[in-house]
Design a protein around this motif. Structure first.
Motif, PDB file in Angstrom:
ATOM      1  N   GLY A   1       7.062  -7.680  -0.991  1.00  0.00           N
ATOM      2  CA  GLY A   1       6.595  -8.458  -2.143  1.00  0.00           C
ATOM      3  C   GLY A   1       5.148  -8.170  -2.470  1.00  0.00           C
ATOM      4  N   LYS A   2       4.358  -9.221  -2.646  1.00  0.00           N
ATOM      5  CA  LYS A   2       2.951  -9.066  -3.027  1.00  0.00           C
ATOM      6  C   LYS A   2       2.120  -8.682  -1.813  1.00  0.00           C
ATOM      7  N   PRO A   3       1.336  -7.611  -1.924  1.00  0.00           N
ATOM      8  CA  PRO A   3       0.591  -7.142  -0.762  1.00  0.00           C
ATOM      9  C   PRO A   3      -0.629  -8.010  -0.443  1.00  0.00           C
ATOM     10  N   GLU A   4      -0.787  -8.335   0.828  1.00  0.00           N
ATOM     11  CA  GLU A   4      -2.037  -8.920   1.310  1.00  0.00           C
ATOM     12  C   GLU A   4      -2.999  -7.819   1.731  1.00  0.00           C
ATOM     13  N   TYR A   5      -2.437  -6.666   2.078  1.00  0.00           N
ATOM     14  CA  TYR A   5      -3.229  -5.469   2.371  1.00  0.00           C
ATOM     15  C   TYR A   5      -2.289  -4.273   2.251  1.00  0.00           C
ATOM     16  N   LEU A   6      -2.874  -3.104   2.076  1.00  0.00           N
ATOM     17  CA  LEU A   6      -2.115  -1.860   2.007  1.00  0.00           C
ATOM     18  C   LEU A   6      -2.765  -0.821   2.909  1.00  0.00           C
ATOM     19  N   PRO A   7      -1.974   0.084   3.470  1.00  0.00           N
ATOM     20  CA  PRO A   7      -0.521   0.168   3.375  1.00  0.00           C
ATOM     21  C   PRO A   7       0.168  -0.943   4.172  1.00  0.00           C
ATOM     22  N   TYR A   8       1.424  -1.213   3.825  1.00  0.00           N
ATOM     23  CA  TYR A   8       2.205  -2.196   4.553  1.00  0.00           C
ATOM     24  C   TYR A   8       2.536  -1.670   5.947  1.00  0.00           C
ATOM     25  N   ASP A   9       2.202  -2.434   6.971  1.00  0.00           N
ATOM     26  CA  ASP A   9       2.804  -2.177   8.270  1.00  0.00           C
ATOM     27  C   ASP A   9       3.884  -3.226   8.508  1.00  0.00           C
ATOM     28  N   GLU A  10       4.638  -3.072   9.573  1.00  0.00           N
ATOM     29  CA  GLU A  10       5.773  -3.952   9.798  1.00  0.00           C
ATOM     30  C   GLU A  10       5.363  -5.382  10.114  1.00  0.00           C
ATOM     31  N   ALA A  11       4.088  -5.592  10.441  1.00  0.00           N
ATOM     32  CA  ALA A  11       3.592  -6.941  10.710  1.00  0.00           C
ATOM     33  C   ALA A  11       3.144  -7.664   9.440  1.00  0.00           C
ATOM     34  N   HIS A  12       3.120  -6.965   8.316  1.00  0.00           N
ATOM     35  CA  HIS A  12       2.704  -7.577   7.058  1.00  0.00           C
ATOM     36  C   HIS A  12       3.655  -8.719   6.712  1.00  0.00           C
ATOM     37  N   PRO A  13       3.141  -9.830   6.155  1.00  0.00           N
ATOM     38  CA  PRO A  13       4.026 -10.921   5.722  1.00  0.00           C
ATOM     39  C   PRO A  13       5.104 -10.421   4.763  1.00  0.00           C
ATOM     40  N   THR A  14       6.290 -10.983   4.874  1.00  0.00           N
ATOM     41  CA  THR A  14       7.401 -10.626   3.997  1.00  0.00           C
ATOM     42  C   THR A  14       7.628 -11.765   3.010  1.00  0.00           C
ATOM     43  N   THR A  15       7.165 -11.561   1.788  1.00  0.00           N
ATOM     44  CA  THR A  15       7.290 -12.559   0.726  1.00  0.00           C
ATOM     45  C   THR A  15       7.879 -11.884  -0.516  1.00  0.00           C
ATOM     46  N   PRO A  16       9.169 -11.515  -0.477  1.00  0.00           N
ATOM     47  CA  PRO A  16       9.766 -10.768  -1.585  1.00  0.00           C
ATOM     48  C   PRO A  16       9.698 -11.527  -2.900  1.00  0.00           C
ATOM     49  N   VAL A  17       9.663 -10.755  -3.996  1.00  0.00           N
ATOM     50  CA  VAL A  17       9.506 -11.348  -5.323  1.00  0.00           C
ATOM     51  C   VAL A  17      10.771 -11.192  -6.172  1.00  0.00           C
ATOM     52  N   SER A  18      11.879 -10.856  -5.540  1.00  0.00           N
ATOM     53  CA  SER A  18      13.152 -10.736  -6.253  1.00  0.00           C
ATOM     54  C   SER A  18      14.286 -11.143  -5.322  1.00  0.00           C
ATOM     55  N   PRO A  19      15.414 -11.587  -5.875  1.00  0.00           N
ATOM     56  CA  PRO A  19      16.582 -11.865  -5.036  1.00  0.00           C
ATOM     57  C   PRO A  19      17.022 -10.642  -4.232  1.00  0.00           C
ATOM     58  N   TYR A  20      16.871  -9.462  -4.797  1.00  0.00           N
ATOM     59  CA  TYR A  20      17.213  -8.250  -4.047  1.00  0.00           C
ATOM     60  C   TYR A  20      16.363  -8.142  -2.787  1.00  0.00           C
ATOM     61  N   GLY A  21      15.045  -8.352  -2.918  1.00  0.00           N
ATOM     62  CA  GLY A  21      14.164  -8.301  -1.765  1.00  0.00           C
ATOM     63  C   GLY A  21      14.516  -9.347  -0.722  1.00  0.00           C
ATOM     64  N   VAL A  22      14.876 -10.551  -1.181  1.00  0.00           N
ATOM     65  CA  VAL A  22      15.299 -11.606  -0.255  1.00  0.00           C
ATOM     66  C   VAL A  22      16.554 -11.188   0.497  1.00  0.00           C
ATOM     67  N   SER A  23      17.510 -10.603  -0.226  1.00  0.00           N
ATOM     68  CA  SER A  23      18.760 -10.192   0.416  1.00  0.00           C
ATOM     69  C   SER A  23      18.528  -9.110   1.454  1.00  0.00           C
ATOM     70  N   LYS A  24      17.600  -8.201   1.183  1.00  0.00           N
ATOM     71  CA  LYS A  24      17.311  -7.137   2.146  1.00  0.00           C
ATOM     72  C   LYS A  24      16.571  -7.684   3.369  1.00  0.00           C
ATOM     73  N   LEU A  25      15.730  -8.685   3.152  1.00  0.00           N
ATOM     74  CA  LEU A  25      15.058  -9.324   4.283  1.00  0.00           C
ATOM     75  C   LEU A  25      16.088  -9.993   5.190  1.00  0.00           C
ATOM     76  N   ALA A  26      17.043 -10.693   4.592  1.00  0.00           N
ATOM     77  CA  ALA A  26      18.106 -11.314   5.387  1.00  0.00           C
ATOM     78  C   ALA A  26      18.933 -10.252   6.106  1.00  0.00           C
ATOM     79  N   THR A  27      19.204  -9.153   5.415  1.00  0.00           N
ATOM     80  CA  THR A  27      19.991  -8.063   6.010  1.00  0.00           C
ATOM     81  C   THR A  27      19.343  -7.543   7.282  1.00  0.00           C
TER      82      THR A  27
END
Length: 328
Positions: free
Chosen positions: A135-161
């Motif tokens: 979702g919205k970056p708190e910093y870049l590049p994204y590492d795997e520890a970056h917060p996951t705050t998706p901005v679309s239902p698709y992103g939410v579904s992939k996070l759940a996956t």
């Protein structure tokens, strides 16, 4: 080895299936053939994998069906060693229109795959996730520890996956790996992506249209690098239980991408701008150090070389691939 590829007639799944067939494995593909885009492209993916299997001692079987069909999945997984789970309802904008549909295919479907794998003691399940989870970056590049705050239902579904994938490893001991892909491109990619739109319009003498102000950035990853890391995980167990970024580190803004394509095809064209698309992330940029440390992952194709390869492929296959030619 007996391998099941879900979504294996699609873009990424098709390339993975083709590579595994070239390796002499017995590949079964399940794909729902939903007409989200021209199904002729899926037929080309199938033909490529069939040809690869025919040239080796392996085999290829296509099953038209959905991962929401638990009985069918259980039947297929019973004869499987490794699963590559690539099937999903793709498309950020489509997910904004139909969030429940995305959840049914991407989340419920993934649980079905994992349950079948657990029931039949599968050697490994490799699951496709997406940079959309950030979702919205708190910093870049994204590492795997970056917060996951998706901005679309698709992103939410992939996070759940990917979280279900991780939990099935931790709770049930199922060997799993989740790969967060960053904007994959290359031959036979979906025709409704920015890169394909830019190439198509430029080849037809039309200005490429950028949605938004063009400052959005993407980490484009060539499909060959995605195929290679998936093939490695067929027997490499070092990443079991992990969630990994798989990108290129080759970040580019959308205006520059359009310029690179325009300048290669028709430098006289002006760029055009439209309203931004709802649900699109502003920036993606992968930190791949974790994948490099665990799996020695290193991307091989930078964006400019990859774009040139894609343009060359597009020109060679324009008659059946380009929607403007196909529908004329």
């Amino acid at each position: 080895m007996q391998i099941l590829v879900t979504g294996g007639a699609g873009f990424i799944g098709g390339h993975i299936a083709e590579g595994l067939a070239k390796g002499g494995h017995d590949v079964t593909v399940i794909d729902s053939y939903v007409p989200y885009y021209n199904l002729g492209i899926k037929d080309r993916n199938v033909d490529a994998t069939k040809a690869a299997a025919a040239a080796t001692d392996g085999s290829y079987t296509l099953v038209e069906g959905s991962i929401t069909n638990e009985d069918l999945l259980d039947e297929l997984v019973a004869d499987t060693d490794v699963i590559y789970h690539q099937a999903a309802q793709a498309g950020v904008r489509k997910s904004v229109e139909e969030p429940a549909k995305v959840n049914r295919f991407n989340v419920d479907g993934t649980v079905n795959v994992l349950e079948a794998a657990r029931s039949h003691d599968i050697d490994r399940v490799v699951v496709a996730s997406s940079s959309s989870v950030y979702g919205k970056p708190e910093y870049l590049p994204y590492d795997e520890a970056h917060p996951t705050t998706p901005v679309s239902p698709y992103g939410v579904s992939k996070l759940a996956t990917e979280q279900y994938t991780r939990v099935y490893n931790e709770v049930y001991g199922l060997p799993t790996v989740a790969l967060r892909y960053f904007t994959v491109y290359g031959p036979r990619m979906r025709p409704n992506m920015a890169m394909t739109n830019f190439v198509s319009r430029c080849l037809h003498g039309e200005s490429p249209v950028i949605y938004g102000d063009g400052t959005q950035t993407r980490d484009f990853t060539y499909v060959g690098d995605i195929k290679r890391i998936n093939e490695q995980l067929l027997e490499d167990d070092r990443a079991d239980g992990e969630i990994l970024n798989i990108g290129s580190t080759d970040n580019i803004d959308i205006t520059t991408l359009a310029e690179v394509i325009r300048d290669e095809i028709n430098p006289s064209l002006e760029l055009e701008y439209g309203e931004p698309r709802e649900g699109d992330a502003e920036h993606t940029h992968a930190d791949i150090s974790k994948a490099a440390e665990i799996l020695d992952y290193e991307p091989t194709t930078d964006i400019r070389d990859g774009v040139q390869q894609f343009i060359d492929w597009y020109r060679e296959n324009q008659e059946w691939y380009d929607p403007l030619v196909r529908n004329s």
